[in-house]
Enzyme design. Structure first.
Site, short mmCIF file in Angstrom:
data_model
loop_
_atom_site.label_atom_id
_atom_site.label_comp_id
_atom_site.label_asym_id
_atom_site.label_seq_id
_atom_site.Cartn_x
_atom_site.Cartn_y
_atom_site.Cartn_z
CG HIS A 47 -1.93 1.07 1.18
ND1 HIS A 47 -3.02 1.21 0.34
CD2 HIS A 47 -2.02 2.19 1.87
CE1 HIS A 47 -3.93 2.09 0.65
NE2 HIS A 47 -3.27 2.72 1.34
CE1 TYR A 50 0.98 2.70 -3.93
CE2 TYR A 50 1.48 4.14 -5.93
CZ TYR A 50 0.71 3.70 -4.80
OH TYR A 50 -0.38 4.44 -4.41
CG HIS A 93 -10.21 4.21 2.66
ND1 HIS A 93 -10.72 4.52 3.89
CD2 HIS A 93 -8.85 4.54 2.95
CE1 HIS A 93 -9.84 4.82 4.84
NE2 HIS A 93 -8.56 4.73 4.25
CG ASP A 115 -3.25 12.62 -0.25
OD1 ASP A 115 -2.52 12.64 0.82
OD2 ASP A 115 -3.80 11.69 -0.62
CG ASP A 264 -2.06 13.46 4.07
OD1 ASP A 264 -1.16 13.28 3.27
OD2 ASP A 264 -2.81 12.54 4.37
CD GLU A 308 -3.01 3.73 8.65
OE1 GLU A 308 -4.09 3.48 7.96
OE2 GLU A 308 -2.28 2.97 8.11
CD GLN A 310 -8.52 9.16 8.77
OE1 GLN A 310 -8.70 9.67 7.68
NE2 GLN A 310 -7.26 8.45 8.54
N GLY A 527 -1.81 9.41 -8.56
CA GLY A 527 -2.56 8.14 -8.70
C GLY A 527 -2.41 7.28 -7.37
#
Length: 729
Positions: A47, A50, A93, A115, A264, A308, A310, A527
């Protein structure tokens, strides 16, 4: 060094293989401790790293005269003129939404908003690309995800202006939830998240840190199996009202002196935010987890670094400037804490008060994951289409178009977008429901057009052609509103790449996107890749590359709509209709088959058709334009009638010699538009078609309350509207 004992269970928890663990040990010349292993696990996960797709993504075109920022930052950016830049990106997601539909979708929206915010841009629009299993079985996922997207976007005051929704068996256990955000910023104020400058301070701003989302990135790098429900704690919980405060604070912070960067906190939380922002500048960082505000007691350094939670941002500021920024944080009721500083040694050092709990090279964390070159083997795919076995075309084609428009994949999306506030912000000039949304650009005549598109069924038949079609259809959507396509963000949703057939699909799809983007002149500037989309219920998903695309209208008052605008106008088809039905919605709905080949694609013809429509729109020759896509020509014409509130009477449709009438009406030949024009414009329109060497066919005239092809189709608009509007109810 003595032999190393590998704990397979522990490695699976952090999504590492035994070989990867041994490579870490070799490069560190020691075994990592628990905190270090967790940090490496999340950043080496598929994730975040890559490691499978990275070599393939280098094949994509990423440069162009309008590109201000390509891949490698939080989002991509294009110059749209008059001093403005558009910032945009799409992300997935999927796994969180499979487990907890509302929060999975909501936090997906929150993440993609941050982002764009991190680039200094104000978000102005959201789009979504959603895929579920068949209704009614998938109703829980469908309703929960739509509510999550709407709930977060509405509370943030960001309009959701476009998207797509599809239903197929393969998404039953693994829905796809792709969210796209678009923002605007003055081009000279575009920000990059690069934490350079030894001694600069690291401020953590926003929500307190909790245990939600731990191992979220690792969870997204695994298949959904019977134990997936146990990973519910890996799904984050969102607070859009806090994020709204964070957004406004960041808009004030970005241009201020002393603010070096904003990053972020998304997947992999603090670990990713600090390591990636340091890596972009070749720097290091030292942070103290004891200084991180927490909402839960007893959190360990491991949990703090991997959380994680938010609505958090990392702000890098020059020393001594934090007091000047305190007024901004206080104004928006935000907590801001100095948690560390930038260093020049290339190391990420984590302390817990006086105790050092991790010391890792930034390069090992960010670029260190070994690239995986997997075996690729062509997928045999579904069977070829046997037209003879289908029998003759149905006698009542009107009944067929009713059935198609009443199917979940073609019916009205109003039950979805009515849940979204698509007018908030007063920038939307073309709302959802057509081919693309259009927004006004402040202080200008410019119109910004937005769309998102994909077709997993085509890609199942041929991932190379199917991926090209996704690019081509997105470009047609923009051309249909009169906008020139400028750039792409893509979300590559695939199954387990360790299966040779899936890795081959990924390779071919990336190649297809690359070829189509070069042919149509649209670079890929951002992307996301989402792999391991498999479940015990639906198996592997169809290969589903999703294309988000941005376009520009020099004058938004020249925009086109998809609905027929006036009675008595000529109805025409731009492009050539071929005798093909492979991969069509008609074939699936009426005959229960998914068979190939995928529709043929001529990229030169695609570009020519787009140029014709753009030129005709700019010259004021068209009253409406609508892309011909799923459902074929008759479905597109019926949609233009429904959207315009008027029917059409056409001559009998001719087929090529030996061609089938159902293929002519419902085949999904590419490169086509249904357009309308005033009769007085026909001569000029035909001349323009000759200049662009594009086939232009007159079908008939608008008017009345029926859709008629003489002797072939005769169906009333009230019947069509009922079927269309009830498809998702």
């Amino acid at each position: 060094m003595s032999p190393i004992a590998v704990d397979e269970r522990k490695l699976r928890e952090v999504a590492l293989t035994a070989d990867e663990y041994l490579e870490i040990v070799e490069r560190l010349d020691r075994e990592p401790n628990e905190v270090e292993l967790g940090m490496l696990g999340v950043l080496w996960s598929e994730h975040c790293s890559y490691k499978t797709s990275r070599p393939l993504l280098r094949r994509l075109p990423t440069e162009g005269p309008r590109v201000l920022q390509g891949p490698g930052e939080n989002a991509g950016a294009l110059d749209i003129g008059e001093g403005w830049a558009v910032v945009f990106k799409v992300e997935s997601h999927n796994h969180p939404s499979a487990i907890e539909p509302y929060q999975g979708a909501a936090t997906g929206v929150g993440g993609i908003l941050r982002d764009v915010i991190a680039m200094g841009a104000r978000p102005v629009a959201l789009l979504d690309s959603l895929r579920f299993g068949p209704l009614p079985r998938s109703r829980r996922h469908f309703e929960g995800v739509v509510a999550g997207v709407g709930g977060y976007g509405n509370c943030m005051g960001i309009p959701t202006v476009g998207g797509e929704v599809y239903f197929e068996d393969c998404y039953a256990g693994n829905p796809l939830v792709n969210a796209m955000c678009v923002g605007l910023v003055r081009a000279d104020r575009l920000q990059r998240a690069r934490a350079g400058g030894a001694g600069n301070l690291l401020l953590l701003v926003g929500a307190q840190t909790g245990r939600d989302g731990i191992h979220g990135a690792s969870f997204a790098s695994l298949e959904l199996d019977g134990a997936a429900e146990e990973r519910r704690p890996a799904v984050q919980v969102g607070n859009p009202f806090l994020e709204k405060c964070l957004l406004e604070a960041c808009m004030e912070l970005a241009p201020r002196p002393g603010v070096v960067a904003i990053q972020d906190l998304g997947a992999a939380g603090l670990t990713s935010a600090v390591a990636e922002s340091a890596a972009r500048s070749g720097a290091g960082a030292r942070l103290d987890v004891a200084a991180v505000p927490r909402r839960e007691r007893g959190m360990t350094p491991y949990e703090v670094m991997l959380s994680e939670s938010q609505e958090r941002m990392l702000v890098v500021v020059e020393p001594g400037r934090q007091a000047e920024l305190a007024e901004v944080f206080a104004k928006w009721d935000l907590e801001a804490s100095v948690i560390g500083e930038v260093t020049d040694d290339g190391l990420l050092v984590v302390a817990d008060g006086d105790d050092e709990v991790a010391r890792l090279p930034v390069e090992l964390l960010t670029d260190g994951a070994p690239v995986r070159l997997l075996e690729a083997r062509p997928d045999p795919g579904p069977p070829e289409l046997d037209l003879d076995r289908l029998g003759p075309a149905p006698a009542d084609l009107g009944a067929v178009v009713l059935r198609l428009l009443g199917s979940p994949n073609l019916g009205s999306r109003r039950p979805v977008f009515r849940r979204y506030d698509h007018m908030v912000g007063d920038a939307t000039v073309v709302p959802p429901g057509g081919d693309a949304a259009v927004l006004r650009v402040p202080g200008s005549r410019l119109g910004l057009a937005l769309t998102i598109d994909g077709n997993g069924r085509y890609c199942r038949l041929d991932p190379f052609v199917g991926a090209q079609i996704a690019v081509a259809e997105a470009a047609r959507n923009l051309a249909a509103v009169g906008a020139r396509p400028l750039g792409v963000t893509d979300c590559l949703n695939f199954g387990n790449p360790e299966r040779p057939e899936v890795y081959w699909q990924l390779q071919r799809a990336v190649d297809g996107i690359a070829v189509a983007c070069r042919a149509l002149g649209v670079p890929v500037v951002s992307g996301n890749v989402s792999l391991y989309n498999e479940s015990e219920l639906g198996g592997s998903i169809d290969p589903t590359p999703v294309i988000g695309m941005i376009g520009l209208l020099p004058d938004r008052d020249r925009r086109l709509a998809a609905g027929f605008a006036a009675d008595g106008d000529a109805v025409l088809v731009v492009g050539k209709t071929c005798n093909e039905m492979g991969g069509s919605e008609y074939l699936k709905v009426v005959h229960g088959e998914v068979a190939g080949p995928a529709p043929a694609l001529d990229l030169a013809a695609e570009r020519a058709a787009n140029e014709l429509v753009l030129a005709a729109a700019a010259d004021g020759l068209l009253r409406s334009a609508h892309d011909v896509a799923e459902g074929g020509l008759l479905a597109a014409l019926a949609e233009s009638c429904l959207l315009g509130g008027r029917g059409a009477r056409c001559d009998a449709l001719r087929t090529d010699q030996g061609g089938r009438l159902d293929a002519a009406f419902f085949g999904e030949s590419q490169g086509r538009f249904v357009v309308s024009a005033a009769p007085a414009a026909l001569t000029a329109l035909r001349q323009l078609a000759g200049v662009h060497d594009v086939e232009l066919t007159l079908l008939g005239r608008t008017g009345g309350d029926r859709v008629v092809f003489e002797g072939q189709v005769d169906v009333g608009l009230p019947e069509l509207r009922k079927a269309w509007e009830e498809a998702l109810l």
